[in-house]
Design a protein around this motif. Structure first.
Motif, PDB file in Angstrom:
ATOM      1  N   GLN A  62       0.808  -1.211   0.000  1.00 37.07           N
ATOM      2  CA  GLN A  62       0.000   0.000   0.000  1.00 37.07           C
ATOM      3  C   GLN A  62       0.849   1.272   0.000  1.00 37.07           C
ATOM      4  OE1 GLN A  62      -3.338   0.093  -0.257  1.00 37.07           O
ATOM      5  NE2 GLN A  62      -3.382  -2.136  -0.356  1.00 37.07           N
ATOM      6  N   LEU A  63       2.025   1.212   0.601  1.00 39.48           N
ATOM      7  CA  LEU A  63       2.899   2.384   0.671  1.00 39.48           C
ATOM      8  C   LEU A  63       3.398   2.790  -0.706  1.00 39.48           C
ATOM      9  CD1 LEU A  63       5.148   1.619   3.783  1.00 39.48           C
ATOM     10  CD2 LEU A  63       3.499   3.480   3.597  1.00 39.48           C
ATOM     11  N   SER A  64       3.434   4.083  -0.955  1.00 32.21           N
ATOM     12  CA  SER A  64       3.986   4.611  -2.202  1.00 32.21           C
ATOM     13  C   SER A  64       5.509   4.586  -2.137  1.00 32.21           C
ATOM     14  CB  SER A  64       3.497   6.049  -2.409  1.00 32.21           C
ATOM     15  OG  SER A  64       4.310   6.738  -3.336  1.00 32.21           O
ATOM     16  N   ALA A  65       6.131   3.990  -3.132  1.00 29.08           N
ATOM     17  CA  ALA A  65       7.596   3.931  -3.153  1.00 29.08           C
ATOM     18  C   ALA A  65       8.201   5.330  -3.223  1.00 29.08           C
ATOM     19  CB  ALA A  65       8.073   3.090  -4.333  1.00 29.08           C
ATOM     20  N   ALA A  87      -3.059  14.502  11.145  1.00 30.72           N
ATOM     21  CA  ALA A  87      -3.939  14.805  10.015  1.00 30.72           C
ATOM     22  C   ALA A  87      -5.409  14.747  10.400  1.00 30.72           C
ATOM     23  CB  ALA A  87      -3.654  13.827   8.868  1.00 30.72           C
ATOM     24  N   TYR A  88      -5.802  13.758  11.203  1.00 32.41           N
ATOM     25  CA  TYR A  88      -7.217  13.606  11.546  1.00 32.41           C
ATOM     26  C   TYR A  88      -7.699  14.742  12.457  1.00 32.41           C
ATOM     27  CZ  TYR A  88      -4.830  11.162  15.401  1.00 32.41           C
ATOM     28  OH  TYR A  88      -3.981  10.831  16.417  1.00 32.41           O
ATOM     29  N   PHE A 134      -5.597  10.275   5.156  1.00 33.12           N
ATOM     30  CA  PHE A 134      -4.405   9.666   5.752  1.00 33.12           C
ATOM     31  C   PHE A 134      -4.833   8.626   6.788  1.00 33.12           C
ATOM     32  CE2 PHE A 134      -2.483  13.568   4.179  1.00 33.12           C
ATOM     33  CZ  PHE A 134      -1.262  13.111   3.706  1.00 33.12           C
ATOM     34  N   THR A 135      -4.201   7.466   6.743  1.00 34.07           N
ATOM     35  CA  THR A 135      -4.507   6.417   7.715  1.00 34.07           C
ATOM     36  C   THR A 135      -3.378   6.305   8.739  1.00 34.07           C
ATOM     37  OG1 THR A 135      -3.519   4.703   6.309  1.00 34.07           O
ATOM     38  CG2 THR A 135      -5.883   5.124   6.055  1.00 34.07           C
ATOM     39  N   TYR A 136      -3.764   5.964   9.949  1.00 31.05           N
ATOM     40  CA  TYR A 136      -2.829   5.789  11.067  1.00 31.05           C
ATOM     41  C   TYR A 136      -3.115   4.429  11.721  1.00 31.05           C
ATOM     42  CZ  TYR A 136      -1.742  10.879  11.173  1.00 31.05           C
ATOM     43  OH  TYR A 136      -1.331  12.165  10.883  1.00 31.05           O
ATOM     44  N   ARG A 148      -3.642   5.463  17.043  1.00 29.96           N
ATOM     45  CA  ARG A 148      -3.298   6.043  15.729  1.00 29.96           C
ATOM     46  C   ARG A 148      -1.832   6.403  15.802  1.00 29.96           C
ATOM     47  NH1 ARG A 148      -8.606   9.972  15.055  1.00 29.96           N
ATOM     48  NH2 ARG A 148      -9.759   8.647  13.603  1.00 29.96           N
ATOM     49  N   ALA A 149      -0.990   5.521  15.279  1.00 28.35           N
ATOM     50  CA  ALA A 149       0.448   5.636  15.538  1.00 28.35           C
ATOM     51  C   ALA A 149       1.195   6.480  14.504  1.00 28.35           C
ATOM     52  CB  ALA A 149       1.060   4.232  15.627  1.00 28.35           C
ATOM     53  N   ILE A 150       1.369   5.946  13.302  1.00 29.06           N
ATOM     54  CA  ILE A 150       2.255   6.559  12.302  1.00 29.06           C
ATOM     55  C   ILE A 150       1.468   6.804  11.021  1.00 29.06           C
ATOM     56  CG2 ILE A 150       4.395   6.280  10.982  1.00 29.06           C
ATOM     57  CD1 ILE A 150       5.275   4.253  13.139  1.00 29.06           C
ATOM     58  N   PRO A 151       1.502   8.021  10.479  1.00 27.26           N
ATOM     59  CA  PRO A 151       0.781   8.269   9.223  1.00 27.26           C
ATOM     60  C   PRO A 151       1.378   7.448   8.084  1.00 27.26           C
ATOM     61  CG  PRO A 151       2.217  10.122   9.749  1.00 27.26           C
ATOM     62  CD  PRO A 151       2.236   9.214  10.942  1.00 27.26           C
ATOM     63  N   GLN A 152       0.504   6.895   7.259  1.00 21.98           N
ATOM     64  CA  GLN A 152       0.951   6.037   6.169  1.00 21.98           C
ATOM     65  C   GLN A 152       1.087   6.824   4.874  1.00 21.98           C
ATOM     66  OE1 GLN A 152       1.573   2.407   6.889  1.00 21.98           O
ATOM     67  NE2 GLN A 152       1.743   3.742   8.683  1.00 21.98           N
TER      68      GLN A 152
END
Length: 486
Positions: A180-183, A292-293, A313-315, A420-424
């Motif tokens: 899912q992460l953008s390179a 972000a949230y 943004f997901t965490y 909600r730890a680290i933004p992805q």
């Protein structure tokens, strides 16, 4: 109501770095009116250093890479003598096929490594030299030609490197899903090198050749070497606390921002819930360093498009579990930074930092402290477990990797579940940032400075704070010049 020059919302390392730089670099620092507000009862944000029973541990970030900006900041706030560094020669390990394998850090080590098979090493070598096929496929067109971390590294270095080296690194840094992460967003420097040189080796050489000349080092800042990790004698919290001490009464704790409005005078009114009741603050510029949230909710009435991008943004949930064992319970003496675990190895924990091996004086004599992380984007169910269940999961994993058979239950120092730890930095990351930048044009004087932009490491946060301070300072100077010309 006094008019502030800058209101900074959030006293994490980004907001504090920004406030420090703004005060230091402003041409009229003595007259610059700054306020930093924090909803918690302490400064530092995710930095969470705890001491008890002779142990010292971290429940958020564990260390930092000594970037120039971070090192300069530490010296500026009086922490030069408090800096400590781990031995950069300490090995890192990956748990693969029931064995701890050292991560190869040099070409000779890569050749000798048992972590990769011979065909896997050849595949990585040819890929690094530029024998790489183009990015293609039906899935890629649906992703608007943006590769995931998994797609990029499989294409360049092969499946083995992806699974056994890159995937555990992604788990350790982002607690993320490489599919899912953008390179380009998560590994920007690496992807740019590949673009520049056609292959990673050529890209490294060309990037080194074209690198701008180094600015002479500040003789007051301690020299560091690549690969070192740093902290402070009293833990990472020393840095935000020292910055806050310099700022003094410009920092307000337990101030929760409930509303933000823009005035006809092109200023902002911020309404806070505080221990002393509701407080209103007016400022020429506002910097939101909140996640972000949180920022999305604040900006919904002002700029719905920016709010929408921020909500994307997901965490993921990540639990930090700090356990202590008598040294006699551990297999041999642990010498190293720690170990990461690729998925598919029958181990749920993402990785473990060998805390008391990394820095001295972090545990009483005869004890070993292990800080493990579990959950992340590939294990959302971790948030449904209670603390005892999480400890059982981690203890079972440690028993398979680091502990002797039939070791009794550990001393539990901490179970901190970051909901909600680290933004992805997932696919579409740059599109979201562009949407945010476009929307903010309608809100001059409002800035966002948080770890969902430009990196999640502490050094990234400090650099971002410094960069934002320059933007804010320039805006204030221009407004002052406009006022004089009227």
């Amino acid at each position: 109501m006094e008019l502030l020059d800058t209101l900074i919302v959030g006293a994490g390392i980004s907001g504090l770095s920004l406030a420090h730089a703004l005060q230091k670099e402003a041409t009229s620092a003595s007259s610059l009116k700054i306020l930093v507000t924090e909803s918690q009862g302490r400064v530092g944000g995710n930095i969470t250093t705890v001491t008890a029973e002779g142990f010292l541990w971290e429940e958020g970030p564990n260390s930092f890479s000594p970037t120039p900006e971070l090192m300069k900041l530490a010296v500026d706030v009086g922490l030069k003598q408090e800096l400590i560094f781990a031995d950069r020669k300490l090995p890192r390990y990956v748990y693969w096929q029931k064995k701890l394998q050292p991560v190869p850090m040099t070409p000779p080590a890569m050749i000798q490594s048992q972590l990769l098979s011979f065909p896997g090493k050849l595949r990585a070598l040819f890929g690094a030299l530029g024998f790489v096929g183009p990015a293609m496929g039906a899935g890629l067109s649906q992703q608007r030609d943006e590769e995931t971390v998994s797609q990029f590294f499989r294409r360049h270095l092969g499946t083995e490197v992806m699974q056994r080296l890159v995937e555990p690194f992604v788990s350790g840094v982002y607690a993320g899903d490489p599919q899912q992460l953008s390179a380009a967003a998560a590994f920007g420097r690496v992807t740019k090198m590949a673009d520049v040189g056609g292959g990673l080796v050529a890209g490294v050489l060309l990037s080194a050749k074209n690198r701008p000349k180094k600015i002479p080092a500040d003789p007051n800042v301690p020299k560091t070497r690549p690969g070192e990790l740093g902290s402070f004698k009293q833990g990472l919290k020393a840095l935000p606390e020292a910055i806050a001490a310099k700022l003094g009464d410009r920092v307000k704790l337990n101030w929760h921002l409930t509303r933000l409005d823009r005035t006809e005078r092109e200023t902002y009114i911020a309404v806070f819930s505080t221990p002393d009741g509701q407080q209103e603050v007016e400022a020429r510029t506002v910097v939101l360093t909140t996640p972000a949230y949180v920022t999305a909710d604040l900006l919904q009435p002002l700029q719905p498009e920016v709010s929408s991008a921020l909500q994307a943004f997901t965490y993921p949930t990540v639990a930090c579990v700090v356990l202590a064992y008598p040294q006699s319970d551990v297999k041999g003496k642990l010498v190293g930074f720690g170990n990461l675990i690729p998925r598919g190895q029958g181990i749920r924990t993402l990785g473990t930092i060998w805390t008391s091996s990394l820095f001295a004086d972090r545990a009483p004599a005869g004890w070993q402290t292990l800080s493990s992380y579990i959950g992340g984007a590939t294990d959302s169910e971790i948030g449904n477990l209670d603390s005892e269940e999480i400890v059982r999961e981690v203890h079972r994993d440690l028993s398979r990797i680091l502990l002797k058979p039939d070791v009794p239950q550990p001393k539990v120092l901490a179970v901190n579940v970051w909901k909600r730890a680290i933004p992805q930095y997932n696919l579409g990351h740059f599109d979201r940032l562009q949407q945010i930048d476009e929307g903010l044009k309608s809100l001059p004087g409002l800035y966002l400075c948080s770890n969902y932009v430009g990196g999640v490491a502490l050094g990234d946060c400090v650099r971002r704070g410094f960069d934002s301070a320059r933007e804010v300072g320039k805006y204030l100077q221009n407004k002052q010049s406009d006022a004089r010309s009227i």
